[in-house]
Design an enzyme around this catalytic site. Structure first.
Site, mmCIF file in Angstrom:
data_model
loop_
_atom_site.group_PDB
_atom_site.id
_atom_site.type_symbol
_atom_site.label_atom_id
_atom_site.label_comp_id
_atom_site.label_asym_id
_atom_site.label_seq_id
_atom_site.Cartn_x
_atom_site.Cartn_y
_atom_site.Cartn_z
ATOM 1 C CE LYS A 153 -4.168 -1.925 1.519
ATOM 2 N NZ LYS A 153 -5.476 -2.087 2.567
ATOM 3 N NE ARG A 157 -7.434 -8.454 0.807
ATOM 4 C CZ ARG A 157 -7.246 -7.753 -0.085
ATOM 5 N NH1 ARG A 157 -6.099 -6.716 0.132
ATOM 6 N NH2 ARG A 157 -7.699 -7.865 -1.294
HETATM 7 C C1 9MG Z 1 -9.861 -5.767 -0.680
HETATM 8 N N1 9MG Z 1 -8.942 -5.212 0.345
HETATM 9 C C2 9MG Z 1 -7.983 -4.533 -0.216
HETATM 10 N N2 9MG Z 1 -7.488 -3.795 1.087
HETATM 11 C C3 9MG Z 1 -7.798 -4.460 2.067
HETATM 12 C C4 9MG Z 1 -7.734 -4.503 3.510
HETATM 13 O O1 9MG Z 1 -6.816 -3.852 4.049
HETATM 14 N N3 9MG Z 1 -8.275 -5.326 4.350
HETATM 15 C C5 9MG Z 1 -9.332 -6.075 3.849
HETATM 16 N N4 9MG Z 1 -10.156 -6.728 4.478
HETATM 17 N N5 9MG Z 1 -9.901 -6.086 2.364
HETATM 18 C C6 9MG Z 1 -8.890 -5.291 1.425
#
Ligand code: 9MG
Length: 286
Positions: A222, A256
């Site tokens: 990010k 994630r």
């Molecule tokens: C779809 N998506 C993109 N970034 C995310 C994040 O930080 N958390 C979750 N749950 N979904 C995300």
């Protein structure tokens, strides 16, 4: 005592952090620029992530990056559902990243184990689409919507506002019949947050963990990592791994990520050193 997370027919022991691999089946995702829009490549990517140690695979058919173009229901269904069917049939725990109740229902019917909703099931009918199905739900905080969220987000107390919102959404899910052990909370790093908000949220993560719900963190690749390191999106693997470790050190249960193999290795090493009894030393030392 370790906790369990029930996701469809999968049950995860949260004694160790789980890794969710990201597969975007969109032509315009920020992180992989549409590389897995091709169905064959998307499935190969998901299987590779499973082999590399991912516990869950998150499939998304609508980009949620700032300013992304919204996708029609039929298009999102066509992008996502065949992958859910194929991967779930192979025993993979598939999470579906969607905000649309119609896509949630179709994904659940196709075998999805989790619904990951960046709008925390706030769309009319979203909670009902998930309740009674046995899927887990990930409720994420976002200020605004993906089109506008990064235009000067403002909070009084970002950590308290995010936690209070997520607890209200979890209460709404429980009231609708979704069991506690199927609910995951996510502070939504980068979703209507500046770098300063994201740093505060990471610092305050233990307070979110203290709610008792498993917490998911998504910082992989990010822009906050770009701001800290000065790196472009495809040069942020080391930063992403550091962010995952920082989150797990503060109690995150699920990370994630795009770089599954490297994150799984980093977490194994981190855990072996952080909790020495958790790793058997009977193997030959090198
Ligand atoms: C779809 N998506 C993109 N970034 C995310 C994040 O930080 N958390 C979750 N749950 N979904 C995300």
């Amino acid at each position: 005592m370790s906790r369990l997370l029930h996701c469809g027919r999968h049950i995860f022991d949260l004694a160790r952090p789980l890794v969710m691999g990201v597969v975007n089946v969109t032509p315009d995702s920020f992180s992989d620029g549409g590389r897995f829009f091709d169905p064959q490549r998307a499935r190969e990517r998901a299987r590779r992530m499973r082999d590399d140690g991912a516990d869950l695979i998150d499939i998304g058919g609508e980009s949620t990056r700032p300013g992304a173009t919204p996708v029609a229901i039929d298009e999102e269904l066509a992008r996502v559902v065949p992958h859910v069917e194929a991967l779930a049939r192979e025993g993979i725990a598939v999470s579906v990243d969607t905000r649309k109740p119609a896509v949630m229902r179709a994904a659940i019917a196709a075998g999805a184990a989790m619904i990951n909703d960046v709008s925390a099931l706030t769309a009319p009918g979203a909670i009902e689409a998930c309740a009674g199905s046995g899927v887990a739900v990930c409720l994420m905080h976002m200020q605004g919507d993906p089109v506008s969220m990064q235009r000067e987000p403002v909070y009084g107390d970002v950590a308290a506002e995010v936690r209070d919102f997520l607890l209200r959404r979890a209460d709404a899910c429980v009231a609708a019949g979704i069991a506690n052990d199927r609910i995951v909370l996510d502070p939504g790093f980068g979703f209507g947050k500046t770098l300063a908000h994201n740093l505060t949220l990471m610092h305050a993560l233990p307070a979110l963990v203290a709610t008792g719900y498993p917490v998911m963190v998504g910082l992989s690749r990010k822009s906050s990592l770009g701001k800290i390191t000065g790196r472009l999106v495809d040069e942020r693997m080391a930063g992403s791994i550091a962010a995952a470790l920082a989150a797990v050190a503060r109690g995150a249960a699920i990370v994630r990520v795009h770089d599954v193999r490297e994150t799984v290795d980093a977490l194994r090493v981190w855990q072996a050193f952080a909790a020495p009894g958790s790793f058997s030393t009977s193997q030959t030392e090198q």
